[in-house]
Motif scaffolding. Structure first.
Motif, PDB file in Angstrom:
ATOM      1  N   ARG A 129       0.845  -1.210   0.000  1.00  0.00           N
ATOM      2  CA  ARG A 129       0.000   0.000   0.000  1.00  0.00           C
ATOM      3  C   ARG A 129       0.878   1.258   0.000  1.00  0.00           C
ATOM      4  NH1 ARG A 129      -4.094   0.759  -2.335  1.00  0.00           N
ATOM      5  NH2 ARG A 129      -2.960   2.581  -2.913  1.00  0.00           N
ATOM      6  N   ALA A 130       1.920   1.229   0.856  1.00  0.00           N
ATOM      7  CA  ALA A 130       2.799   2.405   0.945  1.00  0.00           C
ATOM      8  C   ALA A 130       3.497   2.644  -0.401  1.00  0.00           C
ATOM      9  CB  ALA A 130       3.825   2.198   2.057  1.00  0.00           C
ATOM     10  N   LEU A 131       3.960   1.573  -1.037  1.00  0.00           N
ATOM     11  CA  LEU A 131       4.619   1.716  -2.344  1.00  0.00           C
ATOM     12  C   LEU A 131       3.630   2.221  -3.392  1.00  0.00           C
ATOM     13  CD1 LEU A 131       6.740  -1.562  -2.260  1.00  0.00           C
ATOM     14  CD2 LEU A 131       7.693   0.731  -2.627  1.00  0.00           C
ATOM     15  N   ALA A 132       2.407   1.696  -3.331  1.00  0.00           N
ATOM     16  CA  ALA A 132       1.398   2.113  -4.315  1.00  0.00           C
ATOM     17  C   ALA A 132       1.036   3.577  -4.115  1.00  0.00           C
ATOM     18  CB  ALA A 132       0.158   1.236  -4.186  1.00  0.00           C
ATOM     19  N   ASP A 133       0.914   3.999  -2.847  1.00  0.00           N
ATOM     20  CA  ASP A 133       0.576   5.397  -2.579  1.00  0.00           C
ATOM     21  C   ASP A 133       1.668   6.328  -3.088  1.00  0.00           C
ATOM     22  OD1 ASP A 133      -1.772   4.602  -1.489  1.00  0.00           O
ATOM     23  OD2 ASP A 133      -1.114   4.741   0.606  1.00  0.00           O
ATOM     24  N   ASP A 134       2.873   5.775  -3.149  1.00  0.00           N
ATOM     25  CA  ASP A 134       4.014   6.544  -3.641  1.00  0.00           C
ATOM     26  C   ASP A 134       4.158   6.384  -5.165  1.00  0.00           C
ATOM     27  OD1 ASP A 134       5.978   8.233  -2.844  1.00  0.00           O
ATOM     28  OD2 ASP A 134       7.485   6.682  -2.491  1.00  0.00           O
ATOM     29  N   GLU A 135       3.192   5.715  -5.769  1.00  0.00           N
ATOM     30  CA  GLU A 135       3.176   5.447  -7.213  1.00  0.00           C
ATOM     31  C   GLU A 135       4.426   4.705  -7.682  1.00  0.00           C
ATOM     32  OE1 GLU A 135       2.105   8.974  -9.325  1.00  0.00           O
ATOM     33  OE2 GLU A 135       0.191   9.104  -8.273  1.00  0.00           O
ATOM     34  N   ARG A 136       4.889   3.785  -6.830  1.00  0.00           N
ATOM     35  CA  ARG A 136       6.096   3.038  -7.172  1.00  0.00           C
ATOM     36  C   ARG A 136       5.795   1.588  -7.531  1.00  0.00           C
ATOM     37  NH1 ARG A 136      11.031   4.612  -6.253  1.00  0.00           N
ATOM     38  NH2 ARG A 136      11.523   2.427  -6.530  1.00  0.00           N
ATOM     39  N   LEU A 137       4.610   1.086  -7.183  1.00  0.00           N
ATOM     40  CA  LEU A 137       4.394  -0.369  -7.243  1.00  0.00           C
ATOM     41  C   LEU A 137       3.874  -0.797  -8.618  1.00  0.00           C
ATOM     42  CD1 LEU A 137       4.604  -2.889  -5.405  1.00  0.00           C
ATOM     43  CD2 LEU A 137       2.178  -2.614  -4.920  1.00  0.00           C
ATOM     44  N   ARG A 138       4.723  -1.514  -9.373  1.00  0.00           N
ATOM     45  CA  ARG A 138       4.309  -2.012 -10.703  1.00  0.00           C
ATOM     46  C   ARG A 138       3.332  -3.168 -10.558  1.00  0.00           C
ATOM     47  NH1 ARG A 138       5.462  -6.132 -14.049  1.00  0.00           N
ATOM     48  NH2 ARG A 138       6.987  -7.062 -12.633  1.00  0.00           N
ATOM     49  N   ARG A 139       3.613  -4.079  -9.591  1.00  0.00           N
ATOM     50  CA  ARG A 139       2.769  -5.251  -9.468  1.00  0.00           C
ATOM     51  C   ARG A 139       2.889  -5.846  -8.068  1.00  0.00           C
ATOM     52  NH1 ARG A 139       0.598  -8.156 -12.738  1.00  0.00           N
ATOM     53  NH2 ARG A 139       1.667  -7.149 -14.447  1.00  0.00           N
TER      54      ARG A 139
END
Ligand SMILES: NC(=O)c1ccc[n+]([C@@H]2O[C@H](COP(=O)([O-])OP(=O)(O)OC[C@H]3O[C@@H](n4cnc5c(N)ncnc54)[C@H](OP(=O)(O)O)[C@@H]3O)[C@@H](O)[C@H]2O)c1
Length: 380
Positions: A129-139
Motif C-alpha cells: 500500500r505504501a509503495l502504491a501510494d508513492d506510485e512506485r508499485l508495478r505489481r
C-alpha cells in the motif's frame, strides 16, 4: 527477457521460493531481489538461501548471483515485518514490485496459519500500500493455493469459480489463504495484482532431488500399500515445481499478464490414480491393487492417529495422510489453460518423473542434507 526492477520477495528460503529466485535470475539479466529472510545476520541469511538454492546452482553460480539477491532480515509475525530502519527504507525506496510467497502450510495449526498467513500477509500488504501510494508499485504478486476452493467433489474448477464464500474449507490453511487473496483484492484495488494458485507441487521434471518431502512421503506411502484405499479413476492434480516456478517468474516479470489469477496445476491432463500406479509399476515391480471400500476405515484410522498425543512413526504418517487425504481423494482438478497459453508450455506429466522421485526420496529417507556454504569464500 530483461526487466530491470527490484522485487521484494518473501519465502525465498522455502521450496517454491528457492525455485522462483532461480527462475527470476534465469529469466532476467538485471532483476534484483530483496529477500525477506528469517535470520540474525546477513551471513546466516546467505546460508539459509543457499540451503534451498543448491538444488538449482553450484556454489560458484550462487555467488555469481548474490549481488542481485539482497537479504532483508525480518519476520512476517513482527510489526512492520521486523525490518530495521535501513531495510525498511531500502524496501520502500527501491522496490518496484512485491512477490509474496511465504506462508505457513501447517494445516493442523490454526494459530500458525493465523499468524503467518493472515497477520503476515497484512503486513506485506501494508508495504504494498505504501509503495502504491508513492506510485512506485508495478505489481503485487501473491502465491496462493488451489486449497482456496474449499470442499469439492469431482469437479474441474476454473480460476473464477474457485472462491465461493458459501463453501466450507478443509483446514485453516485453505481458509486463511482464501482470506489472504481477499485482503489483497480489498486493500489494493488500484494495483496490478497477480494471484498464483498451485495445486500439489511435487518434484522436478529434470532431476529427482527435492527439499520438500511431505507430499512425497504421502505419495510413497500410498504407493507401498498392498491395497490402495482410493478410487482408481480419481484424478490427482500434481504439478512439477520447475514449471510452477517458471510460470510465476514469467508472469510476474511481464508487463501485462492477460489475467489476474492463474491456476498452476495439471488441469484436465491430471493423471488418475490408476495411471500414476501404472507409471510406478516398473519401479516397484508390481501392479497396484485398489480397494476404495477401505477408504472410510482408512480415513478414520489416519484421523485417529493424527489426534493422538503420542509421537512415533505411525502418528507422524497418520497426521500426514490425514491432512492431505481431502486433496488426494476429492477427484478435483484445476483448469490450467490460462497459464499454459500464456507461459507457452504445459507442466510435465507426473508419470514421467514419479519413479525417479520415489526411488531417490526413499533412498534419502526423505531428507535433504544441504552442503554448507564454504567459510573462506563466505567471508570474501
Ligand atoms: N508446496 C506446495 O505443494 C504448494 C501448493 C500450493 C500452494 N503453495 C504455496 O506456495 C507458497 C510456498 O510454499 P512452499 O511449499 O515453498 O513452503 P515452504 O517450503 O514451507 O516455505 C515457506 C516459506 O515461508 C517462509 N515463512 C514462514 N513463516 C515465516 C515468517 N514468520 N516470517 C518470514 N518467512 C516465513 C519460510 O521461511 P523459513 O525458511 O524461515 O521457515 C519459507 O521461506 C505458499 O504460499 C504456499 O501456500 C505451495
Amino acid at each position: 527477457m530483461t526487466t530491470a526492477e527490484t522485487i521484494f520477495l518473501t519465502g525465498g528460503t522455502g521450496f517454491i521460493g528457492g525455485y522462483v529466485i532461480a527462475e527470476l535470475m534465469a529469466q532476467s539479466d538485471d532483476a534484483h531481489v530483496l529477500a525477506l529472510t528469517r535470520a540474525r545476520s546477513t551471513d546466516e541469511a546467505h546460508s539459509r538461501l543457499w540451503s534451498q538454492l543448491q538444488l538449482h546452482w553450484d556454489e560458484a553460480t550462487f555467488r555469481r548471483h548474490l549481488p542481485r539477491i539482497t537479504p532483508v532480515l525480518g519476520d512476517l509475525h513482527a510489526p512492520d515485518l521486523g525490518l530495521s530502519k535501513t531495510d525498511r527504507k531500502r524496501v520502500l525506496d527501491t522496490s518496484d514490485s512485491i512477490l509474496h510467497i511465504a506462508a505457513s502450510l501447517n494445516r493442523k495449526s490454526a494459530k500458525a496459519c493465523l499468524n503467518t498467513n493472515l497477520r503476515g500477509t497484512l503486513s506485506v500488504l501494508k508495504y504494498a500500500r505504501a509503495l502504491a501510494d508513492d506510485e512506485r508499485l508495478r505489481r503485487y504478486s501473491h502465491v496462493s493455493t488451489v486449497a482456496v476452493a474449499g470442499h469439492r467433489d469431482k469437479e474441474i474448477v476454473t480460476e473464477d469459480q474457485a472462491i465461493d464464500w458459501d463453501r466450507s474449507d478443509y483446514d485453516p490453511y485453505g481458509r486463511t489463504k482464501k482470506f489472504c487473496e481477499h485482503m489483497a483484492r480489498e486493500l489494493l484495488p488500484d494495483v496490478q495484482k497477480t494471484f498464483f494458485r498451485p495445486s500439489i507441487v511435487m518434484g522436478d521434471s529434470r532431476f529427482a532431488r527435492t527439499t520438500q518431502f511431505d507430499m512425497v512421503r504421502a505419495f510413497c506411502f500410498f504407493t507401498d500399500l498392498p491395497l490402495i484405499p482410493l478410487r482408481p479413476d480419481d484424478r490427482l492434480d500434481i504439478v512439477n515445481a520447475d514449471w510452477v516456478a517458471h510460470a510465476i517468474a514469467r508472469l510476474h516479470l511481464i508487463a501485462e499478464p492477460r489475467h489476474d489469477t492463474y491456476h498452476l496445476s495439471a488441469g484436465t491432463s491430471a493423471l488418475t490414480c490408476r495411471e500414476v500406479s501404472q507409471a510406478m509399476a516398473s519401479t516397484v515391480g508390481r501392479k497396484a491393487r485398489f480397494a476404495p471400500w477401505l477408504y472410510p476405515s482408512f480415513k478414520a484410522t489416519s484421523d485417529a492417529l493424527a489426534r493422538s498425543s503420542k509421537k512415533n512413526v505411525a502418528t507422524f504418517v497418520g497426521s500426514l495422510v490425514s491432512v492431505f487425504l481431502p486433496y488426494i481423494a476429492w477427484d478435483t482438478v484445476f483448469d490450467n489453460s490460462r497459464a499454459v497459453a500464456e507461459v507457452g508450455r504445459a507442466p510435465t506429466p507426473f508419470s514421467e518423473y514419479c519413479g525417479a522421485l520415489y526411488t531417490w526420496a526413499k533412498a534419502q529417507r526423505f531428507t535433504f542434507e544441504p552442503v554448507p556454504l564454504s567459510r573462506v569464500e563466505a567471508a570474501a
